[in-house]
Each structure stands twice: as C-alpha cells, then as structure tokens.
Design an enzyme around this catalytic site. Structure first.
Site, PDB file in Angstrom:
ATOM      1  N   HIS A 166       0.824  -1.216   0.000  1.00  0.00           N
ATOM      2  CA  HIS A 166       0.000   0.000   0.000  1.00  0.00           C
ATOM      3  C   HIS A 166       0.853   1.259   0.000  1.00  0.00           C
ATOM      4  O   HIS A 166       0.427   2.306  -0.478  1.00  0.00           O
ATOM      5  CB  HIS A 166      -0.958  -0.017   1.200  1.00  0.00           C
ATOM      6  CG  HIS A 166      -2.137  -0.906   0.973  1.00  0.00           C
ATOM      7  ND1 HIS A 166      -3.379  -0.644   1.481  1.00  0.00           N
ATOM      8  CD2 HIS A 166      -2.257  -2.055   0.262  1.00  0.00           C
ATOM      9  CE1 HIS A 166      -4.226  -1.604   1.107  1.00  0.00           C
ATOM     10  NE2 HIS A 166      -3.558  -2.471   0.369  1.00  0.00           N
ATOM     11  N   HIS A 182      -1.484 -12.492  -2.128  1.00  0.00           N
ATOM     12  CA  HIS A 182      -2.559 -13.199  -1.413  1.00  0.00           C
ATOM     13  C   HIS A 182      -2.226 -14.657  -1.130  1.00  0.00           C
ATOM     14  O   HIS A 182      -3.079 -15.412  -0.689  1.00  0.00           O
ATOM     15  CB  HIS A 182      -3.875 -13.038  -2.187  1.00  0.00           C
ATOM     16  CG  HIS A 182      -4.375 -11.626  -2.122  1.00  0.00           C
ATOM     17  ND1 HIS A 182      -5.509 -11.182  -2.757  1.00  0.00           N
ATOM     18  CD2 HIS A 182      -3.879 -10.541  -1.475  1.00  0.00           C
ATOM     19  CE1 HIS A 182      -5.680  -9.893  -2.514  1.00  0.00           C
ATOM     20  NE2 HIS A 182      -4.696  -9.473  -1.743  1.00  0.00           N
TER      21      HIS A 182
HETATM   22  C1  HEM Z   1      -4.984  -8.242   2.179  1.00  0.00           C
HETATM   23  C2  HEM Z   1      -7.485  -6.542  -1.575  1.00  0.00           C
HETATM   24  C3  HEM Z   1      -3.544  -6.811  -4.335  1.00  0.00           C
HETATM   25  C4  HEM Z   1      -1.009  -8.275  -0.511  1.00  0.00           C
HETATM   26  C5  HEM Z   1      -5.976  -7.700   1.401  1.00  0.00           C
HETATM   27  C6  HEM Z   1      -7.270  -7.356   1.873  1.00  0.00           C
HETATM   28  C7  HEM Z   1      -7.984  -6.912   0.828  1.00  0.00           C
HETATM   29  C8  HEM Z   1      -7.119  -6.920  -0.319  1.00  0.00           C
HETATM   30  C9  HEM Z   1      -9.418  -6.454   0.840  1.00  0.00           C
HETATM   31  C10 HEM Z   1      -7.737  -7.485   3.287  1.00  0.00           C
HETATM   32  C11 HEM Z   1      -7.265  -6.400   4.223  1.00  0.00           C
HETATM   33  C12 HEM Z   1      -7.698  -6.771   5.613  1.00  0.00           C
HETATM   34  O1  HEM Z   1      -8.913  -6.867   5.825  1.00  0.00           O
HETATM   35  O2  HEM Z   1      -6.834  -6.977   6.469  1.00  0.00           O
HETATM   36  C13 HEM Z   1      -6.636  -6.514  -2.659  1.00  0.00           C
HETATM   37  C14 HEM Z   1      -7.033  -6.143  -3.989  1.00  0.00           C
HETATM   38  C15 HEM Z   1      -5.932  -6.217  -4.769  1.00  0.00           C
HETATM   39  C16 HEM Z   1      -4.839  -6.643  -3.919  1.00  0.00           C
HETATM   40  C17 HEM Z   1      -8.434  -5.728  -4.395  1.00  0.00           C
HETATM   41  C18 HEM Z   1      -5.795  -5.927  -6.243  1.00  0.00           C
HETATM   42  C19 HEM Z   1      -6.687  -6.275  -7.111  1.00  0.00           C
HETATM   43  C20 HEM Z   1      -2.509  -7.143  -3.505  1.00  0.00           C
HETATM   44  C21 HEM Z   1      -1.124  -7.150  -3.890  1.00  0.00           C
HETATM   45  C22 HEM Z   1      -0.410  -7.547  -2.805  1.00  0.00           C
HETATM   46  C23 HEM Z   1      -1.349  -7.805  -1.753  1.00  0.00           C
HETATM   47  C24 HEM Z   1      -0.600  -6.731  -5.259  1.00  0.00           C
HETATM   48  C25 HEM Z   1       1.059  -7.695  -2.651  1.00  0.00           C
HETATM   49  C26 HEM Z   1       1.877  -8.021  -3.588  1.00  0.00           C
HETATM   50  C27 HEM Z   1      -1.906  -8.494   0.509  1.00  0.00           C
HETATM   51  C28 HEM Z   1      -1.574  -9.150   1.750  1.00  0.00           C
HETATM   52  C29 HEM Z   1      -2.724  -9.147   2.520  1.00  0.00           C
HETATM   53  C30 HEM Z   1      -3.733  -8.494   1.730  1.00  0.00           C
HETATM   54  C31 HEM Z   1      -0.220  -9.742   2.119  1.00  0.00           C
HETATM   55  C32 HEM Z   1      -2.897  -9.761   3.903  1.00  0.00           C
HETATM   56  C33 HEM Z   1      -2.771  -8.733   4.968  1.00  0.00           C
HETATM   57  C34 HEM Z   1      -2.761  -9.354   6.352  1.00  0.00           C
HETATM   58  O3  HEM Z   1      -2.484 -10.551   6.484  1.00  0.00           O
HETATM   59  O4  HEM Z   1      -2.994  -8.607   7.313  1.00  0.00           O
HETATM   60  N1  HEM Z   1      -5.897  -7.406   0.056  1.00  0.00           N
HETATM   61  N2  HEM Z   1      -5.317  -6.814  -2.659  1.00  0.00           N
HETATM   62  N3  HEM Z   1      -2.609  -7.528  -2.213  1.00  0.00           N
HETATM   63  N4  HEM Z   1      -3.213  -8.135   0.524  1.00  0.00           N
HETATM   64 FE1  HEM Z   1      -4.277  -7.544  -1.084  1.00  0.00          FE
END
Ligand code: HEM
Length: 754
Positions: A96, A283
């Site tokens: 982010h 993810h």
């Molecule tokens: C978590 C959406 C792309 C890495 C999340 C969460 C959402 C989300 C809604 C949950 C946040 C929460 O409730 O804690 C998206 C969408 C993406 C996207 C819509 C693009 C279409 C990415 C990318 C990465 C990423 C490109 C990294 C390369 C992560 C990680 C988590 C996460 C590691 C887990 C966070 C945790 O464990 O606290 N994402 N994401 N995301 N996202 Fe994405």
C-alpha cells in the site's frame, strides 16, 4: 475544588491563527502555488545539511534486517500477530505504501514515507496499517536517521517475504522522508470516501458481459460504468489503492473486476503477467479481516481523538483485535499456509468452484464449493475454515487473458516465483529513480529497462578547454540560438521529481519516442540534432585516448552556450555553469510505452497545449513546475527568460514581450506590467489566447497565452514579476535565470547531487 477548568481564566471567545474561512474557501478556483513550497528545509527537522545517503551508508544493514525478521514473530498483546507472524500485515503495508504510484505523473508511491501523513494514513484502504507502523517504531527508533520511514516500510515488506520463505530479487534504499502531507498528488475530485462518480464521469454507461463464474449466476449482465478512468488517476475509488475487492462498485463480477484491475495496474506500470503474479503472490500470505460489521469501527487517525495518539479505527467488537479485527470487512484466508510461500493460491483458485457468500460484516466474497475445511485459524489451532477468495482474486481465473497466465503459473511455480520477485522489486523501486540513486548491499546487478538505464561513463570526459571550443562550434553551426535553447529545455525538462525519471542525461530526446513528440516540434528538433551530431562527430574523431563528448552533454552545452550568448548580447557578461558527465542511452535500453508517460500534454514553459475540461493551462504550468521541483520565483524567472529568449515550442511570439527577442532581458516582466497595455481574449479559442493593445491608440502590441498572463493576474506571481520588472531588476533577473536554468539542466545529475 482543584478542578483546573474552574480556575482557568481563558476567555471563551478566543480563537487562533490559521483558523477561519480561508482564501481557498472564498475562491475555490484561485490558482494555488502551495505545491511549490513543500518539503523545504523549514519543515525538515534534520535541516538542509543532513545527507540521507551518507547516513544510510553508516547503517548496520544486516543488523537492521535481523531486527525486522525477529519482529515478525514477536507478537504484541496490543496488536497480536495472526498465525503468530506479522508477515501478511507487513507485506500489505509495503504494497500500500508503494502501490499509490501512477505512471502518468510519477506521483504517489512509497518514495517519501507519505503513509505517515494524511490522506494516506486515513484512507479507508489503509485501515490497520497505523498498527503496522507502530509495531515498527522500536526499530525505527533504534536506527534513527540512518533509515528513513520510506525505506523502512518497504524493506520490512521485503524482509517479511523472506521470512516466509520467498527469495526476493533484491532491495535498494535511498528514499528520503518528507515531513508534511504531500499536497501535490491529485487523488480525484470526489468528496466522499470510496466515491468514484467523478473519475468515471467521462464514460457512458455500459453493460458487463455475462458472468463467467462456474455454477453461479451472479454477475450476469449487470450494468456497470463503461469505465473510462480519469487521468492521471490509477484507482477505481477515492481512498483505495486500486480496485474494490468486492468487484466494480461492489458488484461481485470477476470479469468486470478484471477490467478495473487491468486499467489500474497498468497505470502502476504493470502488465498482465506482473499483475497476476502480484495479486496471487500477495494473497499467498496472510488474511483479510472482517470479524463483524463496520458500525464497531471508530474514526480514522486524522479524525480520531487526541488520546488515540495517531491511531484510528478503534474497534468495539469484543476485544477489537486479534480474532475480532475489522479491517476491510471481508473475511478470507486464501491458502492453507498463510505464513509460507507456496503455489496454493493457484491450486485452490482452479481446484474449486466458487460460490458467492457474505463475510460476517456483510461484504461480498466467495467460498469454495464441496471443499473440506483445510484452512487454519489464526488463533485457534483446533479450528479449520473453508477456502475463500475475493471477487478480485477470481478475476485471475475468469478473465481469459489472466486465466492463461494463471494456469501457466499453476503448472510452473518457478515462473510464478520469478515474475513475482521481479514485479515486487519493480513495485517497490519504480519511483526511486535511476540506479544512480540506489543504496545498500542488496542492489540487484541485473539492469532492467524500466530503470531507464544509461551506460556508465567509461571514457575521459571533456575539459574546460573542450567546453569553450565546443560552445563556439555549436554557435557557429548555423542554427538559431533559440533552437538550441528550445532543444536543451525539451531534453532536460522531461524530469519529474515524483519518480525522478526523465531529464537530459541519456539524450533520450534523440531516440524514439521523444524524437517525435509534438511538443518537441520534431522538424525543429531533427534540424538541431543533426547539426549537433555533426559537431559531436567532428570533435570525437579528432580526439585521442578515448575522450568523447556525449550527445547528452552537447545538447545541454549548446543550450547553455545560447543562453550565455543571449545574456552577452543584452550586455550581461556572464558564464553559465556547465558540468560534463552525461552519457547517451541506446534505443534498445528505452521502453517506448514507459517513456511516453513523460510526454508533456500541456507545457506552459514552451507555450504548448491548451486547457482541458479538468485543468487550465496555468494549472498545468504549476503542475509542471512542481515536477521540476521549482519554487515560485524560479518558475517566474524561467518563463520570463524563456520568452525573452524566444524559445516557444513552435517559434510563435506568444508571450515574447520584447523588441529584441533572443536577448536575455527582463522585457517580459517590464512589458507585462506596463499599464499602457490593455489585454483582451481573442480568437476562436476564447480564453486561451489574448491580445495586448495600447490603451490610447488601440495599436496591437503583443499576443499571449494563459501561461504568460498568469504572471500578471495571480497576485503572488505578480508580486514576483514586479521584482524582476523593476528598474533594479535586470541584474537579479539574469543571475536568477542562470541559476534556475542550471538547476533544471542538472535535475537528473544524481552523480553530482542527490
Ligand atoms: C490483504 C485486496 C492486491 C497483498 C488484502 C485485503 C484486501 C485486499 C481487501 C484485506 C485487508 C484486511 O482486511 O486486512 C486486494 C485487492 C488487490 C490486492 C483488491 C488488487 C486487485 C494485492 C497485492 C499484494 C497484496 C498486489 C502484494 C503483492 C496483501 C496481503 C494481505 C492483503 C499480504 C494480507 C494482509 C494481512 O495478512 O494482514 N488485500 N489486494 N494484495 N493483501 Fe491484497
């Protein structure tokens, strides 16, 4: 009886400085110069002498990485780690931080540590990242000024990946912190969080294709915006990094989601393959958080009470943390091993049919049909969950192009790992600038085209005698000095402070695509380059010992010589500083699509282009000045000088308020401020061009654009114009012009100044 309020004599009717109805409230359309005054030494507690690169070099990098790795599993009671590992949270923090970058203006991104300030610290997409930064504070505190927040947040994402078994591509430091909110970034015009009606207003309504989710009718034929996203934006909603995880405007339609993802990720410089790898790679780790509904969640950091101490989103649901956390309101864990690198994301994506369901918070998400609960619970070893996905995750299967890539990654985990590693590196480093700015022991040796590489200078460069001789040669090459100034300016002024791309080094103005940009006036440019190339050849052929002049140096030197001549012709005997050391890039080191993002659309410095429905010419001028890291006085003196030197892109006389064009005089200001001239808008392009006539005789004197007249109409610019247009102003004008000119010519000389 000891109540301080009762004994407090402060009268109730006092207010304070800075409050009240402001100019921007009275005149919302007033041209604001505030973005030219940001991040000055006044706001920086380290002061002007501090050199971050030097401080970074004294950092014990290995010790820092060890401390970050140890933090991953050092769960704190005040914000417990899911699965006993903060990896997911920190990967999301880094993503982010970097992911706000957009190619069109090079702004956003993780290069300034802006996640600490509004609006980013309070964006609805950044919920819980306040906690991530605070978890890092003891480490930041320990290493002090040797590591900036900007570097630390990104490095922590890297270390998080490594501590979960992923081999990263490398890391470079070098991002200096800023100390105030960056007001220069246009985040959109909507006034509500998650609004998107204005950014998509240009598009008409369209209808999405049939939903392609197997065994489910959801998403069929639903109406969505025909999404023409306003430039330079790269997010589908106000306050999101990219797209709505539930699907466009909340519609759980994976195919339509793919369209939004493709547009927004391409505006972050990512192609389809990189996009699939990034989303799936990210993810593979961690989880989403949506234990309950959003009514339990308090104000964001900027709106929260003082005693929250910069935290926001306080959560009244049960413990408000750990298993009760509410972040996105979605409740998904993608893989059975959320703290280990794996290929499970793709395995699950294709193994199951997916059924639309709701999170406990009521948000749209998907659950695997006929699956066994194989997913661990972050806090209860005895619990297992069903596999789940977001609508935006299913896009990677149901968009035909993404699907091909996803299936390939499913079959070839090595390719997935390689593309993810490279895309992650690009994500984190896209706005750090050229390799010359990279710091630290983990810089990858492989050179990547998106870094806009320039070959090393491995030959003796020209000395002072050569400079003097070459100046004579270029001025004798039969060109109008104004052409030389125009080309040097066109070459150097592609620079943009946001991502440190562009600039004169590399001489990419002589390569595709810059050589044919309309703003560069290709015919005029070709004429100049041909002449300079022949001066260059003659010089280089006559040298021994490998000494050379690069075309990049010669373009700047020619402009510099012409400025000097303009000053001398006006009676000012000056030398314009010039430092050799630039080199020439090759065409095959130049990514045409990526370089095209540097193309000027509207550029008031050379009087190119017209107002759009979103912004006036003078607003583009301020935007460009900010890209060039100029102050308001520097902007003013440069435009005044470029007009006097007759350097408009097409040789037109707009704003050339002088009877002796080509001489470096303060005539632009003197004549702009001359009360005997009356200005009126002219022509079909009403409000874009103007005519200045003699108030008494009606005789036509000058023509001008908005980029000229703004120096007489905007009160602060006028105040500066008065300094240069005064009887004692010309000496100062020439001195300041030369200084600002040299600054622009050297904006990309990271070998000289960081
Ligand atoms: C978590 C959406 C792309 C890495 C999340 C969460 C959402 C989300 C809604 C949950 C946040 C929460 O409730 O804690 C998206 C969408 C993406 C996207 C819509 C693009 C279409 C990415 C990318 C990465 C990423 C490109 C990294 C390369 C992560 C990680 C988590 C996460 C590691 C887990 C966070 C945790 O464990 O606290 N994402 N994401 N995301 N996202 Fe994405």
């Amino acid at each position: 009886p000891k109540c301080p309020v009762a004994h407090n004599a402060t009268p109730a009717d006092y207010s304070v400085a800075g409050k009240g109805t402001r100019n921007k409230d009275w005149w919302p359309n007033q041209l604001k110069l505030n973005i030219l005054r940001q991040h000055t030494p006044v706001t920086d507690p380290f002061g002007a002498e501090f050199n971050y690169a030097e401080a970074f070099k004294s950092l014990d990098y290995d010790a820092l990485k060890k401390d970050i790795a140890a933090l991953m599993t050092d769960s704190q009671d005040w914000w417990p780690a899911d699965f006993g590992h903060y990896g997911g949270l920190f990967v999301r923090m880094a993503w982010h931080s970097a992911g706000t970058y957009r190619v069109f203006d090079g702004r956003g991104g993780g290069g300034q540590g802006q996640q600490r300030f509004a609006p980013l610290n309070s964006w609805p997409d950044n919920v819980s990242l306040d906690k991530a930064r605070r978890l890092l504070w003891p480490i930041k505190q320990k290493y002090g000024n040797k590591i900036s927040w900007a570097d630390l947040m990104l490095l922590t994402g890297n270390v998080a990946l490594e501590s979960m078994g992923f081999k990263t591509f490398g890391f470079a430091g070098g991002r200096e912190d800023t100390w105030e909110a960056d007001e220069s970034v246009y985040w959109g015009n909507e006034k509500t969080w998650l609004g998107n009606d204005i950014r998509y207003a240009a598009g008409s309504k369209g209808v999405s294709g049939p939903g392609a989710v197997s065994g489910d009718e959801h998403g069929q034929g639903r109406e969505i915006h025909n999404r023409e996203l306003e430039k330079p934006l790269a997010a589908a909603h106000m306050g999101l990094i990219y797209v709505n995880p539930e699907g466009p405007d909340g519609n759980p339609d994976p195919v339509a989601s793919a369209r939004d993802i493709r547009v927004t990720f391409s505006r972050m410089a990512m192609n389809d393959e990189e996009t699939v790898a990034l989303i799936a790679g990210g993810h593979t780790f961690g989880k989403t958080h949506g234990a309950s509904t959003s009514e339990h969640v308090g104000e964001e950091p900027e709106g929260a009470e003082l005693e929250q101490q910069g935290f926001g989103w306080s959560n009244t649901f049960n413990s408000g943390k750990g298993p009760d956390t509410i972040t996105s309101g979605l409740e998904v864990i993608w893989t059975p091993t959320p703290t280990k690198w794996s290929n499970h994301f793709f395995e699950y994506l294709f193994k199951f049919d997916w059924e639309l369901t709701k999170s406990p918070g009521g948000a749209n998400q998907w659950v695997a049909k006929n699956a066994e609960p194989t997913i661990p619970d972050p806090y209860d070893a005895n619990k297992k969950h069903l596999p789940r996905m977001l609508t935006s995750d299913l896009a990677l299967r149901f968009d035909p192009e993404y699907e091909k890539i996803s299936r390939r990654f499913l079959e070839h985990p090595d390719q997935f790992a390689d593309v993810f590693a490279r895309a992650w590196f690009k994500l984190l480093h896209r706005d750090l600038g050229p390799r010359a700015r990279y710091l630290g022991p983990e810089i990858p040796s492989e050179i990547l085209t998106w870094q806009d590489p320039i070959p090393d200078v491995d030959y003796p460069v020209i000395n002072a005698d050569d400079v003097a001789a070459l100046k004579k040669d270029v001025l004798a090459a039969g060109l109008d000095p104004a052409d030389l100034i125009f080309v040097a300016w066109a070459s150097a002024s592609t620079f943009r402070g946001g991502d440190k791309r562009g600039g004169a080094n590399g001489a990419r103005i002589a390569l595709a695509p810059q050589r044919s940009w309309p703003a560069n006036n290709p015919d005029r440019l070709n004429k100049v380059l041909t002449a300079l190339e022949s001066v260059q050849k003659k010089f280089n052929d006559a040298q021994s010992g490998g000494k050379k002049v690069s075309l990049a140096d010669l373009i700047v030197l020619a402009g510099t010589a012409a400025v000097e001549k303009g000053a001398n012709d006006a009676g000012h005997s000056i030398t314009v500083p010039f430092t050799p050391g630039r080199n020439d890039a090759l065409q095959d080191q130049t990514d045409i699509t990526s370089v095209n993002h540097l193309e000027p659309v509207v550029d008031g410095f050379r009087n190119y282009g017209q107002s759009t429905q979103h912004a006036r010419v003078e607003e583009f001028l301020i935007d460009k000045a900010q890209q060039l890291t100029l102050s308001a006085p520097e902007l003013t003196v440069l435009v005044g000088g470029l007009r006097a030197l007759n350097a408009n892109w097409d040789g037109s006389s707009y704003g050339v308020f002088t009877k002796r064009p080509g001489q470096l005089t303060n005539d632009f200001f003197v004549n702009l401020l001359d009360m005997s001239t009356q200005w009126t808008a002219i022509g079909g392009t009403k409000g874009e061009t103007f005519e200045g006539t003699d108030r008494k005789t009606g005789e036509k004197k000058w023509t001008a654009t908005r980029a000229d007249l703004v120096f007489g109409s905007q009160a602060e610019l006028r105040a500066i114009a008065e300094v240069y247009g005064s009887a004692d102003g010309e000496q100062k004008f020439v001195k300041d012009f030369v200084k600002a000119w040299t600054k622009v010519m050297e904006l990309d000389r990271f070998d000289l100044h960081r």
